[in-house]
Design a protein around this motif. Structure first.
Motif, PDB file in Angstrom:
ATOM      1  N   ALA A 155       0.830  -1.205   0.000  1.00  0.00           N
ATOM      2  CA  ALA A 155       0.000   0.000   0.000  1.00  0.00           C
ATOM      3  C   ALA A 155       0.867   1.259   0.000  1.00  0.00           C
ATOM      4  O   ALA A 155       0.555   2.251  -0.658  1.00  0.00           O
ATOM      5  CB  ALA A 155      -0.918  -0.010   1.207  1.00  0.00           C
ATOM      6  N   MET A 156       1.987   1.244   0.751  1.00  0.00           N
ATOM      7  CA  MET A 156       2.879   2.408   0.764  1.00  0.00           C
ATOM      8  C   MET A 156       3.450   2.675  -0.632  1.00  0.00           C
ATOM      9  O   MET A 156       3.585   3.831  -1.061  1.00  0.00           O
ATOM     10  CB  MET A 156       4.027   2.180   1.749  1.00  0.00           C
ATOM     11  N   ASN A 157       3.807   1.589  -1.342  1.00  0.00           N
ATOM     12  CA  ASN A 157       4.414   1.734  -2.670  1.00  0.00           C
ATOM     13  C   ASN A 157       3.385   1.999  -3.753  1.00  0.00           C
ATOM     14  O   ASN A 157       3.738   2.364  -4.876  1.00  0.00           O
ATOM     15  CB  ASN A 157       5.228   0.491  -3.026  1.00  0.00           C
ATOM     16  N   GLY A 158       2.073   1.755  -3.440  1.00  0.00           N
ATOM     17  CA  GLY A 158       1.044   1.978  -4.434  1.00  0.00           C
ATOM     18  C   GLY A 158       1.043   0.953  -5.535  1.00  0.00           C
ATOM     19  O   GLY A 158       0.538   1.190  -6.627  1.00  0.00           O
ATOM     20  N   ILE A 159       1.616  -0.236  -5.248  1.00  0.00           N
ATOM     21  CA  ILE A 159       1.683  -1.322  -6.237  1.00  0.00           C
ATOM     22  C   ILE A 159       1.167  -2.585  -5.552  1.00  0.00           C
ATOM     23  O   ILE A 159       1.514  -2.854  -4.407  1.00  0.00           O
ATOM     24  CB  ILE A 159       3.124  -1.543  -6.729  1.00  0.00           C
ATOM     25  N   PRO A 160       0.302  -3.386  -6.211  1.00  0.00           N
ATOM     26  CA  PRO A 160      -0.225  -4.595  -5.577  1.00  0.00           C
ATOM     27  C   PRO A 160       0.889  -5.501  -5.061  1.00  0.00           C
ATOM     28  O   PRO A 160       1.996  -5.549  -5.618  1.00  0.00           O
ATOM     29  CB  PRO A 160      -1.025  -5.278  -6.706  1.00  0.00           C
ATOM     30  N   ARG A 161       0.572  -6.228  -4.007  1.00  0.00           N
ATOM     31  CA  ARG A 161       1.556  -7.114  -3.382  1.00  0.00           C
ATOM     32  C   ARG A 161       2.096  -8.135  -4.378  1.00  0.00           C
ATOM     33  O   ARG A 161       3.304  -8.377  -4.436  1.00  0.00           O
ATOM     34  CB  ARG A 161       0.897  -7.825  -2.197  1.00  0.00           C
ATOM     35  N   ALA A 162       1.199  -8.735  -5.175  1.00  0.00           N
ATOM     36  CA  ALA A 162       1.651  -9.763  -6.116  1.00  0.00           C
ATOM     37  C   ALA A 162       2.606  -9.204  -7.153  1.00  0.00           C
ATOM     38  O   ALA A 162       3.488  -9.912  -7.654  1.00  0.00           O
ATOM     39  CB  ALA A 162       0.438 -10.387  -6.801  1.00  0.00           C
ATOM     40  N   VAL A 177      14.049  -4.143  -6.280  1.00  0.00           N
ATOM     41  CA  VAL A 177      13.658  -2.948  -5.540  1.00  0.00           C
ATOM     42  C   VAL A 177      13.736  -1.725  -6.442  1.00  0.00           C
ATOM     43  O   VAL A 177      12.856  -0.860  -6.424  1.00  0.00           O
ATOM     44  CB  VAL A 177      14.549  -2.777  -4.295  1.00  0.00           C
ATOM     45  N   GLN A 178      14.778  -1.633  -7.263  1.00  0.00           N
ATOM     46  CA  GLN A 178      14.957  -0.450  -8.094  1.00  0.00           C
ATOM     47  C   GLN A 178      13.850  -0.322  -9.128  1.00  0.00           C
ATOM     48  O   GLN A 178      13.567   0.783  -9.601  1.00  0.00           O
ATOM     49  CB  GLN A 178      16.313  -0.498  -8.794  1.00  0.00           C
ATOM     50  N   ASP A 179      13.159  -1.441  -9.483  1.00  0.00           N
ATOM     51  CA  ASP A 179      12.040  -1.368 -10.413  1.00  0.00           C
ATOM     52  C   ASP A 179      10.772  -0.891  -9.715  1.00  0.00           C
ATOM     53  O   ASP A 179       9.901  -0.292 -10.355  1.00  0.00           O
ATOM     54  CB  ASP A 179      11.783  -2.745 -11.045  1.00  0.00           C
ATOM     55  N   ILE A 180      10.649  -1.183  -8.429  1.00  0.00           N
ATOM     56  CA  ILE A 180       9.447  -0.805  -7.688  1.00  0.00           C
ATOM     57  C   ILE A 180       9.509   0.661  -7.273  1.00  0.00           C
ATOM     58  O   ILE A 180       8.529   1.407  -7.377  1.00  0.00           O
ATOM     59  CB  ILE A 180       9.266  -1.711  -6.454  1.00  0.00           C
ATOM     60  N   VAL A 181      10.678   1.105  -6.761  1.00  0.00           N
ATOM     61  CA  VAL A 181      10.843   2.506  -6.315  1.00  0.00           C
ATOM     62  C   VAL A 181      12.068   3.102  -7.010  1.00  0.00           C
ATOM     63  O   VAL A 181      13.103   3.365  -6.382  1.00  0.00           O
ATOM     64  CB  VAL A 181      10.966   2.583  -4.779  1.00  0.00           C
ATOM     65  N   PRO A 182      11.972   3.337  -8.315  1.00  0.00           N
ATOM     66  CA  PRO A 182      13.148   3.803  -9.065  1.00  0.00           C
ATOM     67  C   PRO A 182      13.670   5.156  -8.584  1.00  0.00           C
ATOM     68  O   PRO A 182      14.876   5.396  -8.591  1.00  0.00           O
ATOM     69  CB  PRO A 182      12.632   3.880 -10.509  1.00  0.00           C
ATOM     70  N   MET A 217      13.763   6.350  -5.588  1.00  0.00           N
ATOM     71  CA  MET A 217      14.429   6.262  -4.293  1.00  0.00           C
ATOM     72  C   MET A 217      15.644   5.335  -4.328  1.00  0.00           C
ATOM     73  O   MET A 217      16.383   5.236  -3.340  1.00  0.00           O
ATOM     74  CB  MET A 217      13.422   5.773  -3.230  1.00  0.00           C
ATOM     75  N   TRP A 218      15.853   4.616  -5.435  1.00  0.00           N
ATOM     76  CA  TRP A 218      16.905   3.607  -5.472  1.00  0.00           C
ATOM     77  C   TRP A 218      18.306   4.169  -5.198  1.00  0.00           C
ATOM     78  O   TRP A 218      19.081   3.555  -4.474  1.00  0.00           O
ATOM     79  CB  TRP A 218      16.875   2.871  -6.808  1.00  0.00           C
ATOM     80  N   PRO A 219      18.670   5.342  -5.738  1.00  0.00           N
ATOM     81  CA  PRO A 219      20.016   5.860  -5.419  1.00  0.00           C
ATOM     82  C   PRO A 219      20.240   6.032  -3.917  1.00  0.00           C
ATOM     83  O   PRO A 219      21.368   5.858  -3.437  1.00  0.00           O
ATOM     84  CB  PRO A 219      20.043   7.208  -6.154  1.00  0.00           C
ATOM     85  N   THR A 220      19.167   6.356  -3.163  1.00  0.00           N
ATOM     86  CA  THR A 220      19.294   6.503  -1.711  1.00  0.00           C
ATOM     87  C   THR A 220      19.324   5.144  -1.020  1.00  0.00           C
ATOM     88  O   THR A 220      20.026   4.947  -0.017  1.00  0.00           O
ATOM     89  CB  THR A 220      18.126   7.342  -1.170  1.00  0.00           C
ATOM     90  N   LEU A 221      18.553   4.192  -1.545  1.00  0.00           N
ATOM     91  CA  LEU A 221      18.419   2.889  -0.894  1.00  0.00           C
ATOM     92  C   LEU A 221      19.615   1.975  -1.179  1.00  0.00           C
ATOM     93  O   LEU A 221      19.962   1.120  -0.350  1.00  0.00           O
ATOM     94  CB  LEU A 221      17.135   2.195  -1.368  1.00  0.00           C
ATOM     95  N   ARG A 222      20.213   2.120  -2.342  1.00  0.00           N
ATOM     96  CA  ARG A 222      21.253   1.169  -2.777  1.00  0.00           C
ATOM     97  C   ARG A 222      22.392   1.029  -1.774  1.00  0.00           C
ATOM     98  O   ARG A 222      22.803  -0.090  -1.463  1.00  0.00           O
ATOM     99  CB  ARG A 222      21.782   1.596  -4.147  1.00  0.00           C
ATOM    100  N   GLY A 249      11.683  10.336  -0.290  1.00  0.00           N
ATOM    101  CA  GLY A 249      11.507  10.134  -1.713  1.00  0.00           C
ATOM    102  C   GLY A 249      10.047   9.935  -2.059  1.00  0.00           C
ATOM    103  O   GLY A 249       9.162  10.075  -1.208  1.00  0.00           O
ATOM    104  N   ALA A 250       9.774   9.596  -3.335  1.00  0.00           N
ATOM    105  CA  ALA A 250       8.404   9.420  -3.826  1.00  0.00           C
ATOM    106  C   ALA A 250       8.213   7.992  -4.301  1.00  0.00           C
ATOM    107  O   ALA A 250       9.153   7.339  -4.758  1.00  0.00           O
ATOM    108  CB  ALA A 250       8.117  10.397  -4.964  1.00  0.00           C
ATOM    109  N   THR A 251       6.964   7.482  -4.159  1.00  0.00           N
ATOM    110  CA  THR A 251       6.605   6.153  -4.644  1.00  0.00           C
ATOM    111  C   THR A 251       5.459   6.284  -5.642  1.00  0.00           C
ATOM    112  O   THR A 251       4.927   7.376  -5.860  1.00  0.00           O
ATOM    113  CB  THR A 251       6.182   5.243  -3.491  1.00  0.00           C
ATOM    114  N   SER A 252       5.064   5.154  -6.206  1.00  0.00           N
ATOM    115  CA  SER A 252       3.975   5.159  -7.191  1.00  0.00           C
ATOM    116  C   SER A 252       2.643   5.532  -6.564  1.00  0.00           C
ATOM    117  O   SER A 252       1.712   5.920  -7.271  1.00  0.00           O
ATOM    118  CB  SER A 252       3.861   3.777  -7.847  1.00  0.00           C
ATOM    119  N   LYS A 253       2.533   5.417  -5.251  1.00  0.00           N
ATOM    120  CA  LYS A 253       1.262   5.755  -4.589  1.00  0.00           C
ATOM    121  C   LYS A 253       0.926   7.222  -4.788  1.00  0.00           C
ATOM    122  O   LYS A 253      -0.229   7.579  -5.037  1.00  0.00           O
ATOM    123  CB  LYS A 253       1.337   5.423  -3.102  1.00  0.00           C
ATOM    124  N   GLU A 254       1.939   8.110  -4.669  1.00  0.00           N
ATOM    125  CA  GLU A 254       1.746   9.539  -4.892  1.00  0.00           C
ATOM    126  C   GLU A 254       2.948  10.046  -5.685  1.00  0.00           C
ATOM    127  O   GLU A 254       3.940  10.502  -5.111  1.00  0.00           O
ATOM    128  CB  GLU A 254       1.625  10.287  -3.566  1.00  0.00           C
TER     129      GLU A 254
END
Length: 773
Positions: free
Chosen positions: A54-61, A68-73, A75-80, A99-104
């Motif tokens: 829900a935080m990422n705005g992408i279904p669990r499946a 990870v870099q495909d789900i939150v591209p 934010m990836w430079p910070t997360l890596r 950072g920002a996610t697909s949810k917003e």
């Protein structure tokens, strides 16, 4: 993941803070979910929960198997670097990520992310565990608070509480507006030492002594006392006084404040009551309660009932994992499940055997056990509450209730109907205008919702709501009872049929005028008694009377039919005996006549037996005489008995049988079934072959009798199994209409089924299925 553990024991309950007490109470009911995930060595998601999805705005499946870099591209430079640090052997660490996610998309959000290595027992790194909590709102609130804190600091400090100053001797020499506004003292009253008179008399001496001591020692003063309030009464305050020194260390003045702590003290008292209530619940509740802290599952609280279930052992400070037993192992597994997942669940009807009464006698009782994770002030699970309630009585009561469930459901429906609605529709109408003032649930249900604008003419002429008499004629406005009542005409028990979108209702209408009183205007009361079911019942009774009359007519005819040829045959036999003829000729005549008479007697006996049989079937059932019966033998015997009758009817009897169709049945009753179906086939299939099949289908014995006769209309396929019902005219086919009814009763008594397949003009197939051995 490791989380700080908060100790919880009886001595530790006392000093709990108000916030922690409320937290404990709230977490007993529910817990706030956090995002959880596990990624493999290539940073691909292998596990993720709904909260993180829900935080990422992408279904669990959609997470599973993706990097990870495909789900939150964004934010990836910070997360890596965090993932790389764990892969290089780093330990668990929590960082704030922005950072920002697909949810917003494009909206900056703040997260607290914990990373920890996931290893095997031997220490081999399998992947990385991630725990995510969104703190966007907290961060925004914190930044806003910092921005406003500096801006309003001086104003809040100046306005929040009474502030005044005194000279070095503690005397007020300058006006103190905040003090005067709070206490209601006048300017003259508070000058000098007059300000002390605003302190409650019971607290004044204590305050004066402490104040004098502060003046003597030049030390700051702090004390709690009651201070007069301008609106009346006293308020609890904390008084503080700070000396202001001059250049040479001499006190120049004292600056004093009085902080109103009335609400805080009330809150503290309420919190103390809550803590006392919590202690009472935990120690005195008729339930087994324990709190186990940390990953080692150490007992930090055990109430008396739990101690009884544990055989009286002193468990505080011990770990469940130190107990070696099958039940303890399962208990530990469930505790760990609640601890790891942070979700509550209930294990129902768990049997527990122990000495409940302390008399040395062990017994077994059933318990529902709830596992509730508890969180510390940071929201991390640090312990698990085990709450077990004895449900033995409930389990036993449920077993008893199941035996009478059908009866109780009917009673419950009746009771709910009585409580939820009255059986009479009640409507209050404003005279002249026809405006609905009130309509109860029964009235609204009849109308299909709210009334369409009251009882005005345009709404009840040819529309969805209209009235007819019981013959179906639509009533004019002058004839509708409700309209007449609104116009002031008396209405008493008048029948009418009301047609609405929900159906049509046969009603008896009563109406009367309620005079204006108690502030309510004059109104017309309409009582609509729904007699729809009564009318249906009357129609059914009339139909039943018609069936009875028809049956009596048929029965009298059928019973007299064998008597007429019987009488004629006897008269003919007498005449033959009186004439001169040889003895051998007379003997032959007597034998033939006796055979004919026997046939008529058998027919009458069958009719009487059918009447007796249906009487027995509608009364208390006689027990079946069960034995091992071969259905093939029963059918063969029946076919043998009906050979002569089949020959007279011109019907060939064709039998297809499968050996070994055996069951626990009543032989005599099955012979009745076979005879009834064969007799029926010969009656309606005259001149055509009759096919009898005995076989076993899907573990059940099946007997089918097929004729090639007149067939049965679709509308009569079910009716023919009722008493006194026939699908054809009694003029062409005799009988009382009881044979198939009796046959069905016998089959159903064996837990079997009887059905028919037929079309008019194409014969009929009666199929009996019985449970086989």
């Amino acid at each position: 993941m490791e989380s700080p553990s908060a100790s919880f024991d009886p001595e530790a309950i006392e000093p709990l803070s108000d916030a922690h007490s409320r937290l404990l109470l709230e977490t007993l009911v529910a817990s706030t979910p956090v995002g959880l995930a596990v990624v493999d060595m290539e940073q691909r998601f292998v596990q993720v929960n709904d909260a993180l999805a829900a935080m990422n705005g992408i279904p669990r499946a959609a997470h599973l198997g993706r990097k990870v870099q495909d789900i939150v591209p964004e934010m990836w430079p910070t997360l890596r670097p965090q993932y790389q640090r764990i892969l290089e052997g780093g330990s668990a660490q929590t960082v704030e990520v922005v950072g920002a996610t697909s949810k917003e998309a494009g909206v900056e959000r703040h997260f607290l992310v914990s990373y920890y290595p996931v290893r095997t027992n031997s220490g081999v790194l399998l992947g990385i565990g991630v725990i995510v909590s969104e703190v966007t709102e907290q961060r925004r609130a914190h930044d806003a608070l910092q921005a406003s804190e500096q801006r309003y600091r001086s104003l809040v400090e100046a306005m929040a509480q009474p502030v005044w100053s005194t000279n070095a001797r503690g005397e007020v020499v300058e006006p103190a507006p905040r003090w005067l506004a709070f206490t209601g003292q006048t300017h003259a009253e508070h000058l000098g030492l007059g300000w002390l008179s605003a302190i409650h008399p019971d607290d004044r001496k204590r305050v004066v002594r402490s104040w004098v001591e502060s003046l003597r020692t030049k030390a700051s003063y702090r004390g709690e006392f009651r201070l007069r309030f301008h609106a009346g009464g006293y308020r609890d305050v904390v008084g503080r006084a700070v000396p202001v020194f001059g250049d040479k260390g001499v006190i120049r003045e004292w600056v004093s404040t009085a902080e109103d702590i009335t609400e805080r003290k009330q809150a503290e008292a309420q919190a103390e009551n809550e803590r006392a209530r919590l202690r009472s619940v935990l120690t005195s509740a008729p339930a087994s309660i324990a709190i186990l802290s940390g990953e080692r599952q150490v007992f930090t609280l055990v109430n008396p009932f739990y101690k009884v279930l544990s055989g009286g052992a002193d468990l505080i400070g011990t770990s469940v994992r130190d107990v070696v037993s099958e039940r303890a192992t399962e208990y530990s597994r469930l505790l760990e499940k609640a601890y790891r997942k942070g979700e509550s669940f209930i294990e129902e009807e768990v049997p527990v055997t122990t000495d409940f009464q302390g008399d040395g006698v062990h017994s077994t009782r059933q318990f529902d056990v709830a596992y509730q994770p508890l969180r510390d002030v940071r929201g991390q699970v640090d312990s698990v509450l085990s709450f077990a309630v004895d449900v033995t009585d409930r389990v036993e009561a449920r077993k008893k209730l199941e035996e009478s469930a059908a009866s109780l459901r009917n009673q419950q429906q009746w009771l709910e109907a009585m409580l939820d609605q009255t059986p009479v529709a009640i409507i209050l109408v404003e005279p002249v205008t026809g405006r609905i003032i009130f309509a109860n649930q029964a009235a609204r249900q009849m109308a299909g919702g709210d009334f369409p604008g009251g009882l005005r003419e345009e709404n009840y002429m040819g529309g969805a709501h209209h009235f007819t008499d019981e013959a179906g004629r639509e009533l004019t406005m002058e004839e509708i009872p409700g309209i007449r009542a609104v116009r002031g005409n008396p209405v008493h028990g008048e029948p009418v049929v009301w047609h609405t979108p929900t159906g049509h209702y046969s009603l008896l209408v009563e109406a009367g005028t309620l005079p204006a009183q108690h502030g309510h205007p004059e109104a017309v009361l309409l009582a609509l008694q729904d007699v729809t079911e009564l009318r249906k019942t009357q129609a059914q009774l009339q139909h039943a009377v018609s069936l009875r009359d028809e049956f009596l007519t048929v029965a009298s005819h059928e019973l007299k039919t064998p008597l007429t040829p019987l009488q004629l045959k006897l008269q003919s036999l007498v005449r033959d005996a009186q004439t001169e003829q040889t003895l051998e000729s007379l003997r032959e005549r007597v034998v033939k006549t006796a055979e004919t008479i026997s046939g008529q007697i058998r027919k009458m006996t069958t009719l009487i037996n059918d009447l007796l049989e249906v009487t027995q079937l509608t009364g208390p059932s006689a027990p079946l005489q069960l034995e091992d019966v071969d259905l093939v033998d029963v059918v063969r015997d029946a076919v043998e008995r009906f050979k002569s009758q089949a020959a007279k009817a011109g019907c060939e009897l064709i039998v297809h049988e499968t050996p070994g169709v055996v069951g626990r049945w009543d032989r005599h009753r099955l012979e009745q079934v076979a005879s009834s179906l064969l007799s029926n086939a010969l009656k309606y299939g005259t001149g055509h072959p009759v096919t009898i099949r005995v076989e076993q289908v899907r573990g059940r014995a099946r007997l089918s009798v097929r004729d090639e006769g007149i067939g049965i209309s679709p509308g009569s396929l079910q009716a023919i199994f009722e008493k006194f019902t026939r699908a054809v005219s009694t003029r062409h086919y005799g009988g009382l209409g009881l044979g198939l009814f009796i046959t069905r009763q016998i089959v159903e008594a064996h837990h079997g089924t009887l059905r028919v397949e037929s079309q008019p003009g194409h014969g009929a197939t009666f199929i009996v299925e019985l449970p086989a051995s």
